[in-house]
Design a protein around this motif. Structure first.
Motif, PDB file in Angstrom:
ATOM      1  N   ALA A 161     -48.659 -30.929   0.058  1.00  0.00           N
ATOM      2  CA  ALA A 161     -49.030 -30.381  -1.242  1.00  0.00           C
ATOM      3  C   ALA A 161     -49.785 -31.442  -2.024  1.00  0.00           C
ATOM      4  O   ALA A 161     -49.617 -32.645  -1.808  1.00  0.00           O
ATOM      5  N   ALA A 178     -43.215 -23.466   0.660  1.00  0.00           N
ATOM      6  CA  ALA A 178     -43.653 -22.352  -0.179  1.00  0.00           C
ATOM      7  C   ALA A 178     -43.454 -22.624  -1.655  1.00  0.00           C
ATOM      8  O   ALA A 178     -44.056 -21.956  -2.500  1.00  0.00           O
ATOM      9  N   LEU A 183     -51.054 -26.235  -1.906  1.00  0.00           N
ATOM     10  CA  LEU A 183     -51.049 -26.854  -0.591  1.00  0.00           C
ATOM     11  C   LEU A 183     -52.447 -27.325  -0.208  1.00  0.00           C
ATOM     12  O   LEU A 183     -53.452 -26.707  -0.552  1.00  0.00           O
ATOM     13  N   SER A 215     -48.084 -14.580   1.102  1.00  0.00           N
ATOM     14  CA  SER A 215     -48.215 -16.012   0.820  1.00  0.00           C
ATOM     15  C   SER A 215     -49.289 -16.564   1.753  1.00  0.00           C
ATOM     16  O   SER A 215     -49.143 -16.512   2.973  1.00  0.00           O
ATOM     17  N   TYR A 217     -50.704 -19.465   2.720  1.00  0.00           N
ATOM     18  CA  TYR A 217     -50.539 -20.548   3.690  1.00  0.00           C
ATOM     19  C   TYR A 217     -49.369 -20.326   4.637  1.00  0.00           C
ATOM     20  O   TYR A 217     -49.404 -20.808   5.769  1.00  0.00           O
ATOM     21  N   THR A 218     -48.341 -19.627   4.203  1.00  0.00           N
ATOM     22  CA  THR A 218     -47.131 -19.540   5.018  1.00  0.00           C
ATOM     23  C   THR A 218     -46.886 -18.172   5.642  1.00  0.00           C
ATOM     24  O   THR A 218     -46.006 -18.038   6.496  1.00  0.00           O
ATOM     25  N   GLU A 252     -47.785 -21.569  -3.949  1.00  0.00           N
ATOM     26  CA  GLU A 252     -48.468 -22.385  -2.951  1.00  0.00           C
ATOM     27  C   GLU A 252     -49.989 -22.331  -3.077  1.00  0.00           C
ATOM     28  O   GLU A 252     -50.696 -22.947  -2.291  1.00  0.00           O
TER      29      GLU A 252
END
Length: 331
Positions: A161, A178, A183, A215, A217-218, A252
């Motif tokens: 991050a 998260a 990020l 989400s 990125y995740t 995020e």
């Protein structure tokens, strides 16, 4: 007769038409994938949900750690979203989502476990096959489609991050990542994990692949980080639809705009092209910048008022279904 208080989703018949035979592979995880599935099930029964398996928090994290299984939580949510709109389906949806709460002063072993997680893991242990277990769970719920894991083994997400604009130390674990803020970098471990063969096949057999919301990125990006999955997404003959988030500044993605989300996809998967990007116009601050970012991915932008009316950044299933139906029929 089931008398639960949860709202009844409009039946698929209200949005039926030529698109009802469309074969769709929907990719994501958590609440975002559940939103797209709740909409897709209104216009087609030919749905395969491909779900991330990197969750390491809550009930899923405990079962993953204690039993060495895939985290079942996002898979459970996908199954619940596909439940048939009947008393049977709605009852089993609520059963799957039910969480145990220990009485005050007691720390019980079942506390915060979702019954659906336990049911799915039970089927896996009895059948010795994750895909077969999910198919049995889907049959029990009367699910309008199939739910598959993205990978054959549990995955771990690592990333960094930004701290005052500077990338911070490596963070391990989806549940921590998260909530870490904006990020800068993510990766999957193991990097060469095998994709679920049935999921890869579903992507190649689809008429449309729907990626997002969720989400970024995740839940969304991991599908493009797994080599076999990325190859399937880049080489499938299916048309590709990217559904944008309503809130482009969640935990995020702090400081990012909608165009930045598209740049993230292009950065990690430069060979991945998109046919259509669907966005609610109220979430796009700079339309020209957003259109330019989409064009770089080969995509046309379709704007649809898909947000619910409750004042929250939540997709309305019926509105989202109408946008999906129009896109499937017009491209």
């Amino acid at each position: 007769m089931y008398t639960g208080i949860l709202p009844i989703i409009p039946s698929a018949a209200k949005l039926s038409g030529p698109e009802s035979a469309v074969q769709v592979a929907a990719l994501g995880g958590g609440h975002g994938l559940a939103a797209s599935l709740s909409a897709l099930r209104l216009i087609t029964g030919n749905i395969t949900a491909v779900v991330t398996v990197a969750d390491d928090g809550g009930s899923s994290g405990r079962l993953r750690e204690e039993l060495g299984v895939l985290p079942p939580g996002d898979l459970r949510m996908a199954l619940a979203a596909l439940c048939d709109d009947t008393d049977w389906g709605r009852t089993w949806r609520d059963v799957m989502q039910h969480r145990f709460t220990s009485r005050e002063g007691i720390s019980g072993s079942l506390d915060n476990h979702a019954l659906g997680n336990l049911l799915i893991v039970t089927l896996w242990e009895l059948l010795g096959d994750t895909v077969a277990g999910l198919r049995w769970a889907g049959a029990l719920l009367g699910a309008r489609g199939e739910v598959l894991p993205m990978a054959s083994v549990p995955l771990t997400i690592e990333g960094r991050a930004k701290d005052n604009g500077v990338p911070g130390p490596l963070i391990t674990g989806q549940s921590v990542l998260a909530k870490a803020g904006e990020l800068d970098y993510v990766q999957l471990m193991p990097q060469d994990a095998p994709a679920c063969a049935e999921a890869v096949e579903a992507i190649h057999n689809a008429d449309w692949v729907v990626l997002g919301p969720g989400s970024w990125y995740t839940s969304v990006l991991p599908h493009l980080l797994l080599p076999e999955m990325r190859d399937a997404l880049c080489t499938t003959k299916a048309k590709r639809l990217l559904t944008m988030n309503l809130d482009v500044n969640d935990a995020e993605a702090a400081g990012m705009n909608a165009a930045d989300h598209l740049h993230v996809i292009a950065r990690y998967a430069p060979g991945f092209t998109v046919d259509v990007v669907l966005a609610d116009p109220r979430s796009i601050a700079d339309v020209d910048e957003f259109r330019a970012a989409a064009a770089m991915m080969g995509a046309q932008v379709v704007f649809g008022m898909v947000e619910g009316t409750a004042g929250k950044a939540v997709h309305d299933p019926l509105r989202l279904a109408a946008s999906y139906r129009d896109i499937f029929g017009g491209y």
